[in-house]
Structures are given as structure tokens and as C-alpha cells.
Design a protein around this motif. Structure first.
Motif, PDB file in Angstrom:
ATOM      1  N   UNK A  35     -16.339   0.595  -0.935  1.00 35.74           N
ATOM      2  CA  UNK A  35     -15.926   0.109  -2.247  1.00 35.74           C
ATOM      3  C   UNK A  35     -15.938   1.313  -3.198  1.00 35.74           C
ATOM      4  N   UNK A  36     -14.756   1.667  -3.705  1.00 31.61           N
ATOM      5  CA  UNK A  36     -14.599   2.925  -4.430  1.00 31.61           C
ATOM      6  C   UNK A  36     -14.107   2.669  -5.852  1.00 31.61           C
ATOM      7  N   UNK A  37     -14.762   3.304  -6.822  1.00 32.15           N
ATOM      8  CA  UNK A  37     -14.305   3.298  -8.210  1.00 32.15           C
ATOM      9  C   UNK A  37     -13.553   4.600  -8.454  1.00 32.15           C
ATOM     10  N   UNK A  95      -4.721   9.701 -15.890  1.00 32.99           N
ATOM     11  CA  UNK A  95      -3.277   9.449 -15.834  1.00 32.99           C
ATOM     12  C   UNK A  95      -2.946   8.373 -14.818  1.00 32.99           C
ATOM     13  N   UNK A  96      -1.820   7.715 -15.055  1.00 32.15           N
ATOM     14  CA  UNK A  96      -1.347   6.699 -14.117  1.00 32.15           C
ATOM     15  C   UNK A  96      -1.054   7.318 -12.755  1.00 32.15           C
ATOM     16  N   UNK A  97      -0.463   8.516 -12.737  1.00 27.51           N
ATOM     17  CA  UNK A  97      -0.167   9.183 -11.472  1.00 27.51           C
ATOM     18  C   UNK A  97      -1.452   9.521 -10.716  1.00 27.51           C
ATOM     19  N   UNK A  98      -2.473   9.964 -11.454  1.00 27.52           N
ATOM     20  CA  UNK A  98      -3.746  10.293 -10.811  1.00 27.52           C
ATOM     21  C   UNK A  98      -4.358   9.088 -10.112  1.00 27.52           C
ATOM     22  N   UNK A  99      -4.301   7.930 -10.782  1.00 21.87           N
ATOM     23  CA  UNK A  99      -4.814   6.701 -10.165  1.00 21.87           C
ATOM     24  C   UNK A  99      -3.966   6.300  -8.962  1.00 21.87           C
ATOM     25  N   UNK A 100      -2.642   6.387  -9.102  1.00 26.23           N
ATOM     26  CA  UNK A 100      -1.751   5.943  -8.024  1.00 26.23           C
ATOM     27  C   UNK A 100      -1.968   6.770  -6.760  1.00 26.23           C
ATOM     28  N   UNK A 101      -2.111   8.088  -6.921  1.00 34.31           N
ATOM     29  CA  UNK A 101      -2.333   8.954  -5.768  1.00 34.31           C
ATOM     30  C   UNK A 101      -3.654   8.608  -5.091  1.00 34.31           C
ATOM     31  N   UNK A 107      -5.390   5.783  -5.311  1.00 38.14           N
ATOM     32  CA  UNK A 107      -5.307   4.427  -4.765  1.00 38.14           C
ATOM     33  C   UNK A 107      -4.659   4.435  -3.384  1.00 38.14           C
ATOM     34  N   UNK A 108      -3.494   5.068  -3.289  1.00 42.75           N
ATOM     35  CA  UNK A 108      -2.772   5.100  -2.021  1.00 42.75           C
ATOM     36  C   UNK A 108      -3.562   5.828  -0.945  1.00 42.75           C
ATOM     37  N   UNK A 109      -4.208   6.933  -1.335  1.00 39.06           N
ATOM     38  CA  UNK A 109      -4.979   7.709  -0.360  1.00 39.06           C
ATOM     39  C   UNK A 109      -6.179   6.928   0.155  1.00 39.06           C
ATOM     40  N   UNK A 110      -6.867   6.214  -0.733  1.00 39.44           N
ATOM     41  CA  UNK A 110      -8.006   5.387  -0.313  1.00 39.44           C
ATOM     42  C   UNK A 110      -7.554   4.289   0.635  1.00 39.44           C
ATOM     43  N   UNK A 111      -6.488   3.638   0.289  1.00 45.31           N
ATOM     44  CA  UNK A 111      -5.985   2.561   1.138  1.00 45.31           C
ATOM     45  C   UNK A 111      -5.543   3.102   2.499  1.00 45.31           C
ATOM     46  N   UNK A 112      -4.942   4.309   2.497  1.00 45.92           N
ATOM     47  CA  UNK A 112      -4.508   4.916   3.759  1.00 45.92           C
ATOM     48  C   UNK A 112      -5.694   5.194   4.670  1.00 45.92           C
ATOM     49  N   UNK A 113      -6.859   5.444   4.071  1.00 44.95           N
ATOM     50  CA  UNK A 113      -8.075   5.700   4.858  1.00 44.95           C
ATOM     51  C   UNK A 113      -8.840   4.421   5.184  1.00 44.95           C
ATOM     52  N   UNK A 114      -8.325   3.270   4.744  1.00 47.68           N
ATOM     53  CA  UNK A 114      -8.949   1.998   5.069  1.00 47.68           C
ATOM     54  C   UNK A 114     -10.047   1.571   4.121  1.00 47.68           C
ATOM     55  N   UNK A 115     -10.035   2.091   2.876  1.00 45.31           N
ATOM     56  CA  UNK A 115     -11.083   1.762   1.921  1.00 45.31           C
ATOM     57  C   UNK A 115     -10.516   1.015   0.714  1.00 45.31           C
ATOM     58  N   UNK A 116     -11.398   0.470  -0.112  1.00 42.56           N
ATOM     59  CA  UNK A 116     -11.005  -0.486  -1.152  1.00 42.56           C
ATOM     60  C   UNK A 116     -11.330   0.026  -2.555  1.00 42.56           C
ATOM     61  N   UNK A 174      -0.947   2.680 -21.244  1.00 45.22           N
ATOM     62  CA  UNK A 174      -0.046   1.544 -21.009  1.00 45.22           C
ATOM     63  C   UNK A 174       0.496   1.567 -19.588  1.00 45.22           C
ATOM     64  N   UNK A 175       0.828   2.766 -19.090  1.00 40.38           N
ATOM     65  CA  UNK A 175       1.334   2.879 -17.729  1.00 40.38           C
ATOM     66  C   UNK A 175       0.299   2.481 -16.699  1.00 40.38           C
ATOM     67  N   UNK A 176      -0.966   2.787 -16.970  1.00 39.76           N
ATOM     68  CA  UNK A 176      -2.046   2.405 -16.056  1.00 39.76           C
ATOM     69  C   UNK A 176      -2.193   0.886 -16.007  1.00 39.76           C
ATOM     70  N   UNK A 177      -2.159   0.256 -17.163  1.00 49.34           N
ATOM     71  CA  UNK A 177      -2.272  -1.208 -17.225  1.00 49.34           C
ATOM     72  C   UNK A 177      -1.135  -1.865 -16.447  1.00 49.34           C
ATOM     73  N   UNK A 178       0.084  -1.343 -16.631  1.00 45.29           N
ATOM     74  CA  UNK A 178       1.252  -1.937 -15.979  1.00 45.29           C
ATOM     75  C   UNK A 178       1.189  -1.805 -14.454  1.00 45.29           C
ATOM     76  N   UNK A 179       0.584  -0.737 -13.967  1.00 42.77           N
ATOM     77  CA  UNK A 179       0.553  -0.496 -12.523  1.00 42.77           C
ATOM     78  C   UNK A 179      -0.772  -0.887 -11.873  1.00 42.77           C
ATOM     79  N   UNK A 180      -1.659  -1.522 -12.638  1.00 44.02           N
ATOM     80  CA  UNK A 180      -2.977  -1.877 -12.124  1.00 44.02           C
ATOM     81  C   UNK A 180      -2.855  -2.875 -10.970  1.00 44.02           C
ATOM     82  N   UNK A 181      -3.419  -2.554  -9.794  1.00 40.88           N
ATOM     83  CA  UNK A 181      -3.329  -3.486  -8.666  1.00 40.88           C
ATOM     84  C   UNK A 181      -4.089  -4.785  -8.955  1.00 40.88           C
ATOM     85  N   UNK A 182      -3.670  -5.851  -8.321  1.00 38.26           N
ATOM     86  CA  UNK A 182      -4.348  -7.140  -8.472  1.00 38.26           C
ATOM     87  C   UNK A 182      -5.786  -7.022  -8.000  1.00 38.26           C
TER      88      UNK A 182
END
Length: 293
Positions: A6-8, A13-19, A21-30, A55-63
Motif C-alpha cells: 500500500x503506497x502513498x 504535478x499531475x505527470x509526476x503522479x501519473x508516472x 501510479x503506472x509504475x506502481x501498478x506495473x510492479x503489482x502494488x496499490x 486541477x489536473x491532478x483532481x481530474x485524473x485521480x484514480x477511483x
């Protein structure tokens, strides 16, 4: 240890979170929560576009993922334990994170740093790599401790060229791609090792090779002709990688002040020659500015 961490995530930046997020998920983590703080420079105010970034972070926030906007490290330390995080992961976060925040996660925290640590610790390592004349840079993922960028190195890779003609967007894209590769590698190594205190998770940095990439001083804002042509050329190159006002270091040329945007170390065609400590440098792009106070 093996399992879904479980990772915080921490970023500005929105890009920083997106990168991340995707990397954590690719490694099988949440990823379970985002912590956002806008970037700033001492004496320069907040970074550009901070409301737009939020605003960009809010719009792209995963469920199912919360967004935290802490006012202080103390408030963050109170909020994080409720999420029961295993790990904190920073990818471009402007605060120095104290021990009480790191201790909120079972394993502590790791940071993605855009340099080959221990070289260029601090807030603007890419600027300093360019100004120092480094031929390449890279990305380091390391454990966080109470100091800036001093923790054990979990994974590191170089090979990102610093071309003489730096194109910021292209360089950032290369660094982001490398970050996307290294985060899953770091998480796998952590998963195999167990905890931030395990002696086999990461290697200590060599303090004898450490340099610090702090905020550029006032000397960065002006051209000092007593420096070498290459030093001034690299100063101009570094100024292109960032937002400055004026956009380049200033110098008086033929009775008028200009902000220097691009230089060349060989004569070539065109350009205005200035004499430096060891020889000439040619200004090939500039803009007029008021005489500095």
C-alpha cells in the motif's frame, strides 16, 4: 516479504503522479493516496501554473484514491497513519520530509531523484548537471532519511545524454521514461529485501563524491566575463532549463544590456562576440532588457 504494498504517492504535478501510479501498478502494488504540494523557489514565489496543476491532478485521480493537500508536515504526519501505508514514494516533491512523516509508513519512504547520486543532491540537479558541463545524467531511486537525497541507493541508471543544445521537453521525456523503468525495479528489490533497515536493500552513497545542487545564486543571473567561455556557455545552457525572468543571464554588449538565450563556443556564422577569461564566446540569440539595478 512478498505481497501487494500500500503506497502513498507524493508529487507536485499531475505527470509526476501519473508516472508513479503506472509504475506502481506495473510492479503489482496499490497506490492508496496522493500527497500534493506545489513547487516553489525561495524568493520567487510558487511555481508556474500551480492552480492548473492541482486541477489536473483532481481530474485524473484514480477511483478510490484520496488527494491530500497538507498545510504542514505535522498535519501530514497526523493524517497518514489512517491509511496504513506500507511505503511512501516521492516523484518530484518540493518538501524535505521529516522523520515523523517517514515513520507513518511501515517501510519508510523512497524518492526518485533526477541525477546520479551522490552527484547533484538538492532541488535542481538537472540545472547543475548542465551548468557543471556533465555529458550525461540519469535517475536514482533511494531511501529517504532526514537529509536531502542522502539515503541508500536502491537502483540507479545513467545514460541520458546532455546535448550541447539542450531541449528541455525532450530531456524531461527521457528522464520520465527512465523513471517509469526504475520504480518497478526498486519496488521489486524492496519487496525481496523486507524493510528500509535491511542491510541488503540498497547501497550507501559515497560521501567523498557528493555535490549539492542548491538554488542558483545571484551570480547565475549575470554573465561574468572573468569566467571561461565554456563556463558561461554552460550557464546559458542551464538557464534554458527552467523559468527565469529574464530568461537568460544578462550582460552589457556594445552599450546595451541583453538577456543571453543562446551561445556558441566557435565562430560559426553570425553572432556577437564577447571576450571571456580564456577567449571568445559568441552570443547567437538574446533579447534586450533594462539595465539591472
Amino acid at each position: 516479504m512478498s505481497g501487494r504494498l500500500r503506497i502513498v504517492l507524493f508529487s507536485h504535478s499531475a505527470d509526476g503522479f501519473a508516472i508513479a501510479q503506472s509504475a506502481c501498478e506495473a510492479a503489482g502494488h496499490e497506490p492508496i493516496a496522493y500527497v500534493y504540494a506545489r513547487a516553489s523557489r525561495p524568493g520567487r514565489g510558487s511555481g508556474p501554473g500551480a492552480p492548473t496543476a492541482a486541477a489536473g491532478i483532481v481530474e485524473s485521480l484514480p477511483a478510490g484514491v484520496d488527494l491530500l493537500l497538507p498545510r504542514s508536515a505535522a498535519s501530514l504526519a497526523r493524517a497518514l497513519p489512517g491509511y496504513r501505508p506500507d511505503l511512501l514514494l516521492c516523484n518530484g516533491f518540493p518538501w524535505q520530509i521529516p522523520r515523523r512523516v517517514l515513520d507513518a509508513a511501515r517501510l519508510g519512504g523512497i524518492n526518485v531523484h533526477p541525477s546520479l547520486l551522490p552527484r547533484h543532491r538538492g532541488p535542481i540537479p538537472i540545472h547543475w548537471a548542465i551548468r557543471a558541463g556533465d555529458r550525461e545524467t540519469g535517475v536514482t531511486v533511494h531511501w529517504m532519511d532526514e537529509e536531502f537525497d542522502t539515503g541508500r541507493v536502491i537502483v540507479q541508471r545513467g545514460g541520458v545524454p546532455l546535448e550541447d543544445e539542450v531541449v528541455p521537453d525532450e530531456l524531461l521525456a527521457r528522464m520520465d521514461a527512465l523513471t517509469s523503468e526504475l520504480i518497478p525495479l526498486a519496488l521489486r528489490r524492496i519487496d525481496a529485501g523486507g524493510s528500509a533497515d535491511a542491510s541488503d536493500v540498497g547501497e550507501p552513497q559515497d560521501e567523498a563524491k557528493a555535490t549539492y545542487a542548491g538554488w542558483m545564486g545571484e551570480d547565475f543571473r549575470r554573465v561574468d566575463r572573468t569566467r571561461t567561455a565554456r563556463e558561461i556557455h554552460n550557464q546559458v545552457r542551464a538557464s534554458r532549463f527552467g523559468v527565469y525572468d529574464p530568461p537568460g543571464p544578462v550582460v552589457e554588449v556594445n552599450g546595451r544590456w541583453v538577456s543571453v538565450l543562446r551561445t556558441r563556443t566557435d565562430p560559426g556564422e553570425g553572432g556577437v562576440r564577447i571576450d571571456c577569461a580564456d577567449g571568445p564566446l559568441w552570443i547567437v540569440e538574446s533579447q534586450s532588457v533594462e539595465r539591472p539595478e
